[in-house]
Enzyme design. Structure first.
Site, PDB file in Angstrom:
ATOM      1  N   ARG A 283      -2.518  -2.189  -3.505  1.00 16.08           N
ATOM      2  CA  ARG A 283      -3.732  -1.407  -3.323  1.00 16.08           C
ATOM      3  C   ARG A 283      -3.643  -0.204  -4.253  1.00 16.08           C
ATOM      4  NH1 ARG A 283      -5.322   2.816   1.239  1.00 16.08           N
ATOM      5  NH2 ARG A 283      -7.468   3.099   0.588  1.00 16.08           N
TER       6      ARG A 283
ATOM      7  N   HIS B  19     -13.209   2.340  -0.215  1.00  8.24           N
ATOM      8  CA  HIS B  19     -13.205   1.232   0.766  1.00  8.24           C
ATOM      9  C   HIS B  19     -13.821  -0.036   0.184  1.00  8.24           C
ATOM     10  CE1 HIS B  19     -13.602   4.589   4.015  1.00  8.24           C
ATOM     11  NE2 HIS B  19     -12.334   4.232   3.948  1.00  8.24           N
TER      12      HIS B  19
ATOM     13  N   ARG C  18     -13.123  15.162   7.838  1.00 10.11           N
ATOM     14  CA  ARG C  18     -13.828  15.497   6.582  1.00 10.11           C
ATOM     15  C   ARG C  18     -15.295  15.791   6.860  1.00 10.11           C
ATOM     16  NH1 ARG C  18     -12.063  10.155   3.477  1.00 10.11           N
ATOM     17  NH2 ARG C  18     -10.134   9.995   4.654  1.00 10.11           N
TER      18      ARG C  18
ATOM     19  N   ASN D 260       0.875  -1.173   0.000  1.00 16.71           N
ATOM     20  CA  ASN D 260       0.000   0.000   0.000  1.00 16.71           C
ATOM     21  C   ASN D 260       0.914   1.225   0.000  1.00 16.71           C
ATOM     22  OD1 ASN D 260      -1.862   2.000   0.414  1.00 16.71           O
ATOM     23  ND2 ASN D 260      -2.711   1.142   2.311  1.00 16.71           N
TER      24      ASN D 260
ATOM     25  N   GLU E 124      -8.261  -5.708   5.096  1.00 17.33           N
ATOM     26  CA  GLU E 124      -8.067  -5.305   3.707  1.00 17.33           C
ATOM     27  C   GLU E 124      -6.850  -5.993   3.081  1.00 17.33           C
ATOM     28  OE1 GLU E 124      -8.887  -1.126   5.021  1.00 17.33           O
ATOM     29  OE2 GLU E 124      -9.591  -0.927   2.971  1.00 17.33           O
TER      30      GLU E 124
END
Ligand code: ADP
Length: 399
Positions: free
Chosen positions: A91, A180, A241, A7, A384
């Protein structure tokens, strides 16, 4: 199969070497401060203490070389040679409309990933750099791209289109993509296994609630809607956010505060969310502590987050015409029982009954609804890296 999962971010590169069959993590870590001074690798072998190894990391190629070294080194390693790594799974954040599944990386695929850079200018460039560094260091090992957006590509146009002039979609590919996806797909499939029912028979809402949060409606094995949009700024409010707001606020604030595009972007991405509301922190542990001590804005931030998640569950139950299970995952979903309880509170009319005792569980797979709840409520820790490794294996076995 032994798969190295990568990643790659702009200045860090996270890695995990794992066995797909058992899910066993042989080693994992993070090469950090790439291109900066005082760079280092944080490395741990399964179950052992994390070692911090100072190493010069001028670029991502250096970082991959250093990762290979710690993985094969006598003192820190878990494999004798590079040959033991059977595939590398990367990823990749944005696959645009081009990628609805994972793919074996070829020169053409890299061109297509680069074409998605305007949609994810901060993420796709380091993802590509990580891929190219691995190709150089491991030329004979298959490299697979696993996209955050791919699982959501099954959304129908009525769910992914924004009501802007159609040309905006045609010319700039402005539409809902969702993120996601690897996590939503993983927990949704796992939910079907735990429920003992075929994935394609179920109507599920998956709630990935972490630093970034998104919610997805998964009907009959396919994503039909999700809360994040063109970018990961949309949907429920998050750590920093803002999530969904009236779009007119953007121009209103730009005028009132004299902000340019960068300024408003920074305000909405970095200064908003539960951190902006509470003035305390983006971390739910701090918010819970502050709220328990009487901080009203911390409590308000928690309530806003819970209320917004609740509304998505209701909306998606309506979109799917029913609901078999709700799944909670990621840092908040797996750990913060008050958030789960307050999201579910009042949803009895949708057949949901939370079991207060079972809901105290943390970080484990658990059914947290009562035995007589018509809709099952599940907590499933996301993984993940394992999902990327399994997707990588699936692509390699197709070759
Ligand atoms: P990401 O992968 O997006 O960085 P995570 O899924 O790890 O995010 O979630 C991080 C968030 O989860 C933290 O900001 C924190 O709010 C919350 N979190 C993680 N662990 C706990 C915990 N034990 N108790 C309360 N909140 C937690």
């Amino acid at each position: 199969m032994k798969v190295l999962v990568i990643n790659a971010g702009s200045s860090s590169l996270k890695y995990q070497l794992l066995k797909t069959k058992s899910g066993e993590v042989l080693a994992k870590g993070n090469a950090d401060r790439i291109g900066l001074d005082n760079s280092f690798i944080k490395h741990s072998r399964n179950g052992e203490e994390i070692k911090v190894i100072p190493v010069v990391l001028a670029d991502h190629t250096d970082a991959i070389k250093a990762v290979i070294k710690v993985l094969t080194d006598k003192g820190t390693g878990v494999i004798k040679s590079l040959k033991e790594i059977e595939a590398v799974g990367h990823r990749v954040v944005h696959g645009g409309e081009k990628f609805s599944t994972s793919v074996l990386i070829t020169p053409e695929i890299k061109v297509a990933i680069k074409a998605c850079i305007p949609l994810a200018p901060l993420h796709n460039p380091p993802n590509i750099t990580g891929i190219e560094a691995c190709e150089a260091a491991m030329p004979n090992i298959p490299q697979v791209a696993v996209f955050d957006t791919a699982f959501h590509q099954t959304m129908p146009p009525k769910a992914f289109m924004y009501a802007l002039p159609y040309e905006v979609y045609e010319e700039h590919k402005v539409r809902r993509y969702g993120f996601h996806g690897t996590s939503h797909a993983y927990v949704a499939k796992r939910a079907a296994e735990l429920l003992g029912k075929p994935f394609v028979s179920l109507k599920l809402v998956t709630c990935h609630l972490g630093n970034g949060s998104s919610i997805a409606a998964v009907k009959h094995g396919e994503c039909i809607d999700t809360s994040m949009g063109l970018t990961p700024l949309a949907g429920v409010c998050m750590g920093t956010r803002c999530g969904d707001i009236d779009p007119a606020i953007v121009t209103f604030l730009m005028q009132k505060e004299g902000l340019d595009a960068k300024g408003i972007d920074n305000l909405m991405n970095k200064k908003s969310g539960v951190a902006g509301i509470s003035g305390v922190s983006s971390d739910f542990r701090d918010l819970e502590d502050a709220s328990e001590k009487g901080n009203e804005r911390a409590e308000l931030a928690l309530q806003m987050f819970e209320y917004q998640c609740k509304k998505f569950i209701g909306a998606y139950a309506a979109a799917m015409g029913g609901l078999d299970a709700v799944v909670f995952t990621a840092g908040i979903g797996e750990n913060v029982h008050r958030v789960r309880a307050n999201i579910i509170a009042g949803l009895e009319f949708l057949g949901m009954k939370l079991d207060t005792e079972k809901n105290k569980a943390r970080g484990v797979e658990a059914v947290i609804s009562t035995d007589d709840s018509n809709t099952t409520i599940l907590m499933i820790p996301t993984n993940e890296e394992l999902a990327i490794a399994m997707a990588t294996e699936a692509i390699c076995s197709k070759k």
